[in-house]
Structure formats: C-alpha cells, structure tokens
Motif scaffolding. Sequence first.
Motif, PDB file in Angstrom:
ATOM      1  N   SER A 150       4.267  72.651 -13.405  1.00 59.94           N
ATOM      2  CA  SER A 150       5.645  72.904 -13.815  1.00 59.94           C
ATOM      3  C   SER A 150       6.395  73.901 -12.939  1.00 59.94           C
ATOM      4  O   SER A 150       7.623  73.930 -12.967  1.00 59.94           O
ATOM      5  N   ARG A 151       5.689  74.687 -12.147  1.00 59.85           N
ATOM      6  CA  ARG A 151       6.365  75.772 -11.426  1.00 59.85           C
ATOM      7  C   ARG A 151       6.159  75.777  -9.915  1.00 59.85           C
ATOM      8  O   ARG A 151       6.589  76.714  -9.263  1.00 59.85           O
ATOM      9  N   THR A 152       5.475  74.780  -9.373  1.00 59.54           N
ATOM     10  CA  THR A 152       5.218  74.795  -7.931  1.00 59.54           C
ATOM     11  C   THR A 152       5.782  73.548  -7.266  1.00 59.54           C
ATOM     12  O   THR A 152       6.100  72.552  -7.921  1.00 59.54           O
ATOM     13  N   ARG A 153       5.869  73.593  -5.963  1.00 63.25           N
ATOM     14  CA  ARG A 153       6.330  72.443  -5.185  1.00 63.25           C
ATOM     15  C   ARG A 153       5.361  71.275  -5.335  1.00 63.25           C
ATOM     16  O   ARG A 153       5.787  70.125  -5.450  1.00 63.25           O
ATOM     17  N   ILE A 154       4.078  71.566  -5.340  1.00 61.60           N
ATOM     18  CA  ILE A 154       3.073  70.512  -5.527  1.00 61.60           C
ATOM     19  C   ILE A 154       3.302  69.832  -6.872  1.00 61.60           C
ATOM     20  O   ILE A 154       3.266  68.601  -6.972  1.00 61.60           O
ATOM     21  N   GLY A 155       3.525  70.622  -7.904  1.00 59.35           N
ATOM     22  CA  GLY A 155       3.782  70.061  -9.223  1.00 59.35           C
ATOM     23  C   GLY A 155       5.030  69.209  -9.249  1.00 59.35           C
ATOM     24  O   GLY A 155       5.066  68.154  -9.893  1.00 59.35           O
ATOM     25  N   MET A 156       6.058  69.641  -8.536  1.00 61.84           N
ATOM     26  CA  MET A 156       7.289  68.868  -8.474  1.00 61.84           C
ATOM     27  C   MET A 156       7.033  67.515  -7.813  1.00 61.84           C
ATOM     28  O   MET A 156       7.515  66.480  -8.282  1.00 61.84           O
ATOM     29  N   ILE A 157       6.237  67.515  -6.756  1.00 61.20           N
ATOM     30  CA  ILE A 157       5.912  66.267  -6.054  1.00 61.20           C
ATOM     31  C   ILE A 157       5.087  65.351  -6.957  1.00 61.20           C
ATOM     32  O   ILE A 157       5.337  64.144  -7.035  1.00 61.20           O
ATOM     33  N   VAL A 158       4.105  65.922  -7.654  1.00 63.36           N
ATOM     34  CA  VAL A 158       3.268  65.127  -8.556  1.00 63.36           C
ATOM     35  C   VAL A 158       4.118  64.529  -9.664  1.00 63.36           C
ATOM     36  O   VAL A 158       4.001  63.340  -9.994  1.00 63.36           O
ATOM     37  N   ARG A 159       4.976  65.328 -10.252  1.00 63.55           N
ATOM     38  CA  ARG A 159       5.839  64.822 -11.328  1.00 63.55           C
ATOM     39  C   ARG A 159       6.768  63.734 -10.816  1.00 63.55           C
ATOM     40  O   ARG A 159       6.978  62.706 -11.478  1.00 63.55           O
ATOM     41  N   ALA A 160       7.334  63.933  -9.629  1.00 62.60           N
ATOM     42  CA  ALA A 160       8.231  62.920  -9.062  1.00 62.60           C
ATOM     43  C   ALA A 160       7.480  61.621  -8.783  1.00 62.60           C
ATOM     44  O   ALA A 160       7.987  60.532  -9.060  1.00 62.60           O
ATOM     45  N   GLU A 164       6.717  59.991 -12.296  1.00 62.56           N
ATOM     46  CA  GLU A 164       7.859  59.572 -13.102  1.00 62.56           C
ATOM     47  C   GLU A 164       8.747  58.555 -12.387  1.00 62.56           C
ATOM     48  O   GLU A 164       9.268  57.643 -13.015  1.00 62.56           O
ATOM     49  N   ARG A 165       8.923  58.724 -11.095  1.00 62.28           N
ATOM     50  CA  ARG A 165       9.771  57.812 -10.320  1.00 62.28           C
ATOM     51  C   ARG A 165       9.089  57.500  -8.991  1.00 62.28           C
ATOM     52  O   ARG A 165       9.503  57.967  -7.922  1.00 62.28           O
ATOM     53  N   PRO A 166       8.002  56.714  -9.002  1.00 63.84           N
ATOM     54  CA  PRO A 166       7.239  56.487  -7.772  1.00 63.84           C
ATOM     55  C   PRO A 166       8.048  55.820  -6.655  1.00 63.84           C
ATOM     56  O   PRO A 166       7.860  56.148  -5.481  1.00 63.84           O
ATOM     57  N   GLU A 167       8.991  54.910  -7.024  1.00 59.62           N
ATOM     58  CA  GLU A 167       9.782  54.244  -5.984  1.00 59.62           C
ATOM     59  C   GLU A 167      10.716  55.218  -5.282  1.00 59.62           C
ATOM     60  O   GLU A 167      10.899  55.170  -4.078  1.00 59.62           O
ATOM     61  N   LEU A 168      11.289  56.158  -6.041  1.00 58.95           N
ATOM     62  CA  LEU A 168      12.173  57.155  -5.452  1.00 58.95           C
ATOM     63  C   LEU A 168      11.374  58.162  -4.625  1.00 58.95           C
ATOM     64  O   LEU A 168      11.796  58.530  -3.526  1.00 58.95           O
ATOM     65  N   ALA A 169      10.223  58.581  -5.138  1.00 56.23           N
ATOM     66  CA  ALA A 169       9.380  59.501  -4.379  1.00 56.23           C
ATOM     67  C   ALA A 169       8.882  58.839  -3.087  1.00 56.23           C
ATOM     68  O   ALA A 169       8.832  59.474  -2.039  1.00 56.23           O
ATOM     69  N   GLY A 170       8.559  57.560  -3.177  1.00 59.57           N
ATOM     70  CA  GLY A 170       8.126  56.833  -1.981  1.00 59.57           C
ATOM     71  C   GLY A 170       9.217  56.752  -0.931  1.00 59.57           C
ATOM     72  O   GLY A 170       8.952  56.838   0.266  1.00 59.57           O
TER      73      GLY A 170
END
Length: 180
Positions: free
Chosen positions: A156-166, A169-175
Amino acid sequence: QYLVQGLAAGSFYALAALGLAVIFGVVGEVNFAHGACYMLGAVISAVLLDTLGLGFWAALVVVPVIMFGAGLVLERLLVRRLAQLDPLYNFLLTFGLTVLLVDLVKRRYGVSGLPYTRPEALTGQLVVGGLRLPIYQVFVLGFTLLICAGVYLLLSRTRIGMIVRAATERPELAGALGVD
C-alpha cells in the motif's frame, strides 16, 4: 491463555493464507501447491539444522529466500507457460506438484514430524497478570502480525506495491506502461 494459544496456532494458517492471497493477486492463478511448499520450507529448515547446524534464527532468514527462489523458478518454468491456457491446466499442474512434493518428503523423511530444537530465547513462559503464556507462541503471534503489517505496508505504501496493484487490477493498462 487459550486465546493466545489459539491465535498462535492460527498464525501459521494466517501466514499460509497471506501467501495464497498475494500469489493469487499477482499471478491470478490459484496455487494448489502452496501448502506443499509451506511444508517443504519447514522440512528444509529441519534438514538445514540437522545437516549444517543452521539454527532457528538463521533459518528464519535463509529458508524464505530459498523458497522464494524455488517459487520463482516454478512460476517462470511451469506456471507462466500455462497462463494463456485454460485455468484447469494450472490447477492440474499445481495439484500434481502437491502430490509429488508431499510424496517425496514422505518417502525420504516419513510421515512423522522432524525434530527441531527451539532457541533458548523462545523457551519458557511469560507471565502476564495471571496468565502463563509460552514465549514461543507469543513470538509466533508477534512475528505473524509483523509479517502481515509488512506486506500491507509494502503493497500500500511503496512503488513496488503500486506496480503490483496496477498489474493485478488493470493488467492491460499496466502492460501498456511496460509492466508485465
């Protein structure tokens, strides 16, 4: 006293469930071999103690690293190849891995528990009010709470967590942003 003992026993289940939840969230596949990997980590701890004399505190650091590496190899070599297929294939793969790992451990070490001496610091009892609590169980409960809080903060508080959540939750957008 029984409450703390129950919470300590439940802490092992909480750690297993936390691992399942993180894996399912990241990979999107249910890993039926997760329990067998959990068992394998305990067996590796006992074997390292018996063969190398690796103590509890060192195993608490070394074994998760070993299991992370093994899980990464399994995911890259086997699970990822089946990700584009019907989810039944991953179910069969991880179920088969469970049967294989459990039977290999049973064949080599039998079905009874392996001995593992607790460190001196975790023996004895802690007296709180009128309660006599085993120090080991208090440690297990505290360690589990620490791990759960650490995973929560990581996600919830790190860049890694933000990437994992993205990515979950939205794999096509993260891709599209270069995250796979």
